[in-house]
Design an enzyme around this catalytic site. Structure first.
Site, PDB file in Angstrom:
ATOM      1  N   HIS A  80       0.814  -1.225   0.000  1.00 27.18           N
ATOM      2  CA  HIS A  80       0.000   0.000   0.000  1.00 27.18           C
ATOM      3  C   HIS A  80       0.845   1.271   0.000  1.00 27.18           C
ATOM      4  O   HIS A  80       0.335   2.349  -0.249  1.00 27.18           O
ATOM      5  CB  HIS A  80      -0.916   0.018   1.231  1.00 27.18           C
ATOM      6  CG  HIS A  80      -1.630  -1.276   1.441  1.00 27.18           C
ATOM      7  ND1 HIS A  80      -1.154  -2.266   2.286  1.00 27.18           N
ATOM      8  CD2 HIS A  80      -2.759  -1.765   0.887  1.00 27.18           C
ATOM      9  CE1 HIS A  80      -1.982  -3.302   2.240  1.00 27.18           C
ATOM     10  NE2 HIS A  80      -2.960  -3.025   1.401  1.00 27.18           N
ATOM     11  N   GLU A 132      -2.920   3.198   2.078  1.00 19.16           N
ATOM     12  CA  GLU A 132      -2.429   3.820   0.837  1.00 19.16           C
ATOM     13  C   GLU A 132      -2.568   5.339   0.896  1.00 19.16           C
ATOM     14  O   GLU A 132      -1.667   6.076   0.495  1.00 19.16           O
ATOM     15  CB  GLU A 132      -3.168   3.268  -0.389  1.00 19.16           C
ATOM     16  CG  GLU A 132      -2.561   3.800  -1.677  1.00 19.16           C
ATOM     17  CD  GLU A 132      -3.357   3.489  -2.930  1.00 19.16           C
ATOM     18  OE1 GLU A 132      -3.301   4.299  -3.877  1.00 19.16           O
ATOM     19  OE2 GLU A 132      -4.036   2.440  -2.973  1.00 19.16           O
ATOM     20  N   CYS A 201      -5.841   2.123 -10.682  1.00 20.05           N
ATOM     21  CA  CYS A 201      -4.954   1.246 -11.441  1.00 20.05           C
ATOM     22  C   CYS A 201      -5.724   0.346 -12.394  1.00 20.05           C
ATOM     23  O   CYS A 201      -6.940   0.182 -12.289  1.00 20.05           O
ATOM     24  CB  CYS A 201      -4.076   0.440 -10.499  1.00 20.05           C
ATOM     25  SG  CYS A 201      -4.906  -0.990  -9.799  1.00 20.05           S
TER      26      CYS A 201
END
Length: 316
Positions: A80, A132, A201
Site C-alpha cells: 500500500h 495507501e 490502477c
C-alpha cells in the site's frame, strides 16, 4: 437422493491477484529465503487474512509500526506504500528494508511530489485512514495534502490558491464515484491539474468492469475478499449499483450465507485484487456441493502486467 437444483455461475475475469499483490507476496517469500526467519513486515503485506496467515506460518512477523521491529532483522513495507518518514526512520536505525509498495502506487507518490515541487497545493481523493492514503499524503509535509472522500467534501475544502492546485487519487477507488469527484473538483477549481486519467490502477478498473458485465445477469454476486480490502469492497458496491439485488463480500466459502441465497438460479463470482484463486475455487466447490453448476466465464479484459521484484532480492 433429490436432484440438485441447476445454477448458472458467472465467473468474472479478470479477478483476484493483480501484479502489485503478486510482487508483494513474492518479496516476502524471497526475503525469507534470502535472510531466513523472522522477516518483519510493516502492516499486512496485502489485505487478505489467508495470505497473511500463510506468510506468518513461513516466518513473517506482521507489525503496525517500525518501532516494533528490531534493528538487526530485515523489514518489508507493504504494497500500500508508506509515508516518507518510515524509510527515513529505517535508514536512521541502519536497518535492512525492502519496499514492496506497488509500482502503480509509487507512481502516484512521484506525481504528488512533482506537483508540490512546482508549487501546487495537493488534493488527494481517497479513503481517510486507509494505508495507501496515509502513505501518499505522507510523501509531503504534514498538512500539505488535503483529503477529499466525497463530492460533498469538494464544496467544503479550503485551498490556499484556487489557481495553484493539483489532485491525485488512491488506486483502489470506485471508477464511477471518482469521476464524479473529479468533475466536482474541476467545476469548483477550473485550473486544477490532474493525471491524464485518474490514478485508479488497471486492475481495479478491470475488476470493476467485469463486475458491471456480470452483475445484471445474476440473481446474486459474491466478492471473495477481506473486509479491510478497499478494492474488494468497491466491487460489492459496483455490483449493487449495476443491477445485482444481492451483492456480498465473503472471505471464504464458510462465510457464505446460504439462507440469503435460497431460490437463486444464477450467481456471479469475482475476487478482490488481494484474494488468491484458491479461495475462489473453494467457493465454487461449495456451490457444486449444493447445485448442479454450469460455469460461464465472463471475460472483459486480459491482463499481462508483471512487475519485477527489487534488485536486492534478485542478487545472490
Amino acid at each position: 437422493m433429490a436432484a440438485k437444483p441447476p445454477l448458472t455461475l458467472y465467473l468474472a475475469a479478470p479477478r483476484g491477484f493483480c501484479a502489485g499483490v503478486d510482487r508483494a507476496i513474492k518479496i516476502v517469500e524471497m526475503a525469507l529465503e534470502k535472510w531466513g526467519a523472522p522477516v518483519y513486515v510493516r502492516h499486512e503485506i496485502v489485505h487478505n487474512k489467508f495470505v497473511v496467515d500463510g506468510l506468518r506460518d513461513k516466518g513473517a512477523v506482521f507489525v503496525e509500526e517500525l518501532e516494533e521491529c528490531p534493528d538487526d532483522r530485515p523489514v518489508i513495507f507493504s504494497a500500500h506504500g508508506v509515508p516518507k518518514s518510515v524509510p527515513a526512520a529505517a535508514e536512521a536505525r541502519q536497518m535492512v528494508y525492502v519496499d514492496a509498495t506497488c509500482p502503480l502506487v509509487s507512481k502516484v507518490h512521484i506525481e504528488a511530489q512533482r506537483h508540490a515541487e512546482a508549487g501546487l497545493q495537493m488534493i488527494m481523493i481517497g479513503h481517510k485512514g486507509h494505508p495507501e492514503t496515509v502513505g501518499t499524503m505522507g510523501q509531503l509535509p504534514e498538512g500539505e495534502v488535503l483529503l477529499v472522500e466525497t463530492v460533498e467534501d469538494v464544496a467544503q475544502v479550503e485551498v490556499r490558491d484556487p489557481e495553484r492546485l493539483a489532485f491525485v487519487t488512491q488506486t483502489t477507488l470506485s471508477v464511477d464515484d471518482t469521476k464524479d469527484i473529479v468533475a466536482a473538483l474541476q467545476a469548483r477549481f477550473p485550473a486544477i491539474v490532474g493525471p491524464h486519467k485518474e490514478d485508479i490502477c488497471y486492475a481495479t478498473t478491470n475488476r470493476q468492469e467485469a463486475v458491471k458485465e456480470v452483475a445484471p445477469k445474476a440473481d446474486a454476486l459474491l466478492v471473495v475478499g477481506a473486509p479491510n480490502s478497499s478494492n474488494s469492497r468497491r466491487l460489492v458496491e459496483v455490483g449493487a449499483k449495476n443491477g445485482c439485488s444481492y451483492a456480498q463480500l465473503v472471505q471464504r466459502a464458510e462465510n457464505i450465507d446460504w439462507r440469503a441465497l435460497e431460490g437463486i438460479q444464477s450467481i456471479a463470482i469475482t475476487a478482490g485484487a488481494s484474494a488468491p484463486e484458491l479461495l475462489v475455487n473453494e467457493v465454487i466447490d461449495a456451490f457444486r456441493d449444493r447445485y448442479e453448476v454450469t460455469v460461464e466465464l465472463v471475460e472483459t479484459a486480459v491482463e499481462r502486467v508483471e512487475f519485477k521484484v527489487p534488485r536486492v532480492l534478485r542478487t545472490a
